[in-house]
Enzyme design. Structure first.
Site, PDB file in Angstrom:
ATOM      1  N   ALA A  81       6.452  20.384   6.193  1.00  0.00           N
ATOM      2  CA  ALA A  81       5.554  19.901   5.143  1.00  0.00           C
ATOM      3  C   ALA A  81       5.881  20.640   3.849  1.00  0.00           C
ATOM      4  CB  ALA A  81       4.106  20.116   5.534  1.00  0.00           C
TER       5      ALA A  81
ATOM      6  N   GLY B  49       0.798  -1.215   0.000  1.00  0.00           N
ATOM      7  CA  GLY B  49       0.000   0.000   0.000  1.00  0.00           C
ATOM      8  C   GLY B  49       0.830   1.265   0.000  1.00  0.00           C
ATOM      9  N   GLY B  50       2.122   1.144   0.320  1.00  0.00           N
ATOM     10  CA  GLY B  50       3.018   2.294   0.251  1.00  0.00           C
ATOM     11  C   GLY B  50       2.697   3.369   1.266  1.00  0.00           C
TER      12      GLY B  50
ATOM     13  N   HIS C 118     -31.958  18.988  -6.985  1.00  0.00           N
ATOM     14  CA  HIS C 118     -32.213  20.048  -5.999  1.00  0.00           C
ATOM     15  C   HIS C 118     -32.905  19.436  -4.793  1.00  0.00           C
ATOM     16  CE1 HIS C 118     -33.290  23.951  -4.329  1.00  0.00           C
ATOM     17  NE2 HIS C 118     -34.501  23.449  -4.115  1.00  0.00           N
TER      18      HIS C 118
ATOM     19  N   GLY D 258       6.893  19.503   0.805  1.00  0.00           N
ATOM     20  CA  GLY D 258       6.958  18.697  -0.405  1.00  0.00           C
ATOM     21  C   GLY D 258       7.696  17.391  -0.222  1.00  0.00           C
TER      22      GLY D 258
ATOM     23  N   ALA E 205      -1.767   9.935  -5.286  1.00  0.00           N
ATOM     24  CA  ALA E 205      -1.980   8.494  -5.399  1.00  0.00           C
ATOM     25  C   ALA E 205      -2.778   8.136  -6.639  1.00  0.00           C
ATOM     26  CB  ALA E 205      -2.697   7.979  -4.149  1.00  0.00           C
TER      27      ALA E 205
ATOM     28  N   GLY F 198       1.154  23.616   1.340  1.00  0.00           N
ATOM     29  CA  GLY F 198       0.485  22.841   0.304  1.00  0.00           C
ATOM     30  C   GLY F 198      -0.610  22.011   0.938  1.00  0.00           C
ATOM     31  N   ALA F 199      -1.079  21.003   0.215  1.00  0.00           N
ATOM     32  CA  ALA F 199      -2.184  20.177   0.720  1.00  0.00           C
ATOM     33  C   ALA F 199      -1.842  19.537   2.056  1.00  0.00           C
ATOM     34  CB  ALA F 199      -2.538  19.112  -0.313  1.00  0.00           C
TER      35      ALA F 199
ATOM     36  N   ILE G 108      -1.758  22.208   4.971  1.00  0.00           N
ATOM     37  CA  ILE G 108      -3.072  22.745   5.302  1.00  0.00           C
ATOM     38  C   ILE G 108      -3.973  21.678   5.929  1.00  0.00           C
ATOM     39  CG2 ILE G 108      -5.173  23.742   4.312  1.00  0.00           C
ATOM     40  CD1 ILE G 108      -2.788  25.673   4.695  1.00  0.00           C
TER      41      ILE G 108
END
Length: 490
Positions: free
Chosen positions: A276, A45-46, A452, A278, A326, A189-190, A193
């Site tokens: 964080a 699964g890494g 709706h 990168g 991923a 980045g993601a 945050i």
């Protein structure tokens, strides 16, 4: 010491790395009837499954629960002023989710006839690799096709060395010993945050420091501004244009000295610091350079079919460059193996339209180009914006802050980009992905019926706004052809 005997095997396909790119590639290869093996030195699964995508989302669900408890009074619930919280129980829940999914990946590989080989792989020649365990060779493999899917790891900044105690990587932040009282995050980045949103919701005092000129620098400027406003409203400090100076850790915390552009130097004290900033690709020790493999900015250079410059050698996922996501890795796996198998109609990857999702509060989702990037194309564009403050479903669930922004080519109607902020937009963005994949235009999207009440109606309204036909918001310009039009709530 007795040396372990080395066995030799020939395969059609060998995959190095069992993350979301590697295990998908192995399964697809086996489905074609190719004799396939996958080599993994860690967990199936890494990083994504074990220390990334999945455990963070489990923890963020806990943060959503904390928000719901804090907000319950709005809906008539009488909640005690102090509600107990056990960080270790939340971590335990996240690890149980991981364990279940890892078992699932193992079952999928076995069920598809893929041989899983535990160890580290080194390319010893074209079509050849050696698998080692504890420094000793245990298998010699030959394969017509070798796919490198070794992923990436957190980037370490100069002078800031993670120690697993006071200075964290994202992996450390997933299993803290206790909830920290304060946390400084370098990088917005993601990943940065998401952790800011997670820890902020659980009660940690959070500060986010970003070197570039705005937080979430890869997102549309309107997205960045909207998200920063919401984070700051919840007490999360966000600073952009930051130069980090010294970082000093001791037994009780971390002192971080930094300056904001045009400002004075400041030192902030926190219980922990999270880097964080990168990722970097896992290319070391594979024997790639010895085979003549090319690199671009440290990542393995590949063509549109994930081929390296060495015959029979491929690379997919984070190790082959961004976006480091991923689902991009899994899609590249399918492209790569389908091309190997000679499947008809294989389409190349359009990296612009890999969905980008940040599972913070508020959620962020986007595909394609930002407005600035679209304007740089030199083509006339149409832009539509719809504010969730006018969306009935969003208001009914107390989530009326956010928007949908769409960008189209004014002449052809081609969708150039879509950007969303708000509740569950990470589930909605795929609607625009499908539209782009089917070459839908602004005109054709305007004819689609959306249910709706639903938050997805904001997607439709944004398209209508781009065409100058806004129904539930007022256009800021006259609805004339071939010009940019935005609609905002009045």
């Amino acid at each position: 010491m007795t040396r372990t005997s080395v066995s030799s095997d020939a395969f059609d396909v060998v995959v190095i790395g069992a993350g979301p790119g590697g295990y998908v590639a192995a399964i697809r290869a086996a489905q074609y009837g190719l004799r396939t093996a996958i080599v993994e030195r860690g967990e199936l699964g890494g990083v994504c499954l074990n220390w990334g995508c999945i455990p963070t989302k489990a923890l963020l669900h806990g943060a959503d629960t904390a928000h719901a408890i804090a907000d319950a009074g709005r809906y008539g619930f009488d909640v005690p002023a102090e509600v107990g919280f056990d960080m270790q129980q939340l971590v335990k829940f996240s690890r149980s989710v991981v364990s279940r999914l890892v078992s699932g990946v193992s079952a999928l590989l076995t069920g598809n006839g893929v041989e899983v080989i535990r160890g580290s792989a080194v390319l010893s020649g074209k079509g050849e690799l050696t698998v080692t365990a504890d420094g000793q060779p245990i298998r010699e493999l030959q394969a017509d096709h070798i796919i490198v899917a070794t992923g990436a790891r957190p980037r370490v900044l100069p002078g800031i060395t993670p120690d697993g105690d006071r200075i964290w990587t994202s992996t450390d932040a997933l299993s803290p010993k206790k909830l920290p009282e304060s946390l400084v995050i370098i990088g917005s980045g993601a990943i940065g945050i998401e952790f800011a949103s997670l820890y902020g919701a659980l009660g940690t005092e959070v500060t986010v420091l970003e070197a570039l000129d705005r937080v979430l620098p890869a997102e549309d400027a309107a997205v960045s501004a909207a998200v920063v406003r919401q984070l700051r409203s919840r007490g999360i400090r966000c600073e952009a244009g930051v130069t980090v100076g010294t970082v000093t850790a001791d037994g009780t915390g971390v002192s971080t000295t930094f300056t904001v552009a045009g400002g004075a130097s400041e030192t902030i004290r926190s219980e922990h610091l999270l880097v964080a900033a990168g990722v970097v690709p896992n290319t070391e020790g594979l024997g790639l350079a010895e085979l003549g493999v090319g690199f671009e900015r440290g990542f393995i250079a590949i063509d549109e079919w994930c081929r390296t410059g060495v015959a029979g050698l491929y690379a997919i996922g984070d190790v082959a460059g961004g976006p480091c996501l991923a689902h991009k890795a899994s899609h590249e796996a399918l492209i790569c193996v389908d091309h190997i198998a000679g499947a008809p109609g294989v389409r190349q990857l359009d990296r612009w339209f890999v969905p980008r999702c940040t599972y913070s509060r508020p959620q962020i989702a986007s595909i394609g180009r930002t407005e600035q990037q679209a304007r740089a194309l030199g083509r006339p564009i149409e832009v539509g914006v719809f504010d969730l403050a006018a969306n009935g479903k969003a208001l009914a669930q107390g989530e009326g802050i956010g928007f949908v922004k769409t960008i189209f080519d004014a002449e052809s109607g081609e969708l150039l980009g879509a950007h969303m902020v708000g509740p569950e937009v990470t589930e909605l963005i795929e609607g625009f992905s499908i539209a782009h994949g089917l070459e839908a235009t602004a005109e054709s999207l305007a004819e689609i019926i959306f249910p709706h009440p639903s938050v997805s109606e904001a997607m439709h309204e944004s398209v209508l706004a781009a065409l100058g036909r806004a129904i539930h918001s007022m256009p800021t310009t006259a609805p004339t052809p071939s010009q940019t039009r935005t609609a905002q709530l009045v």
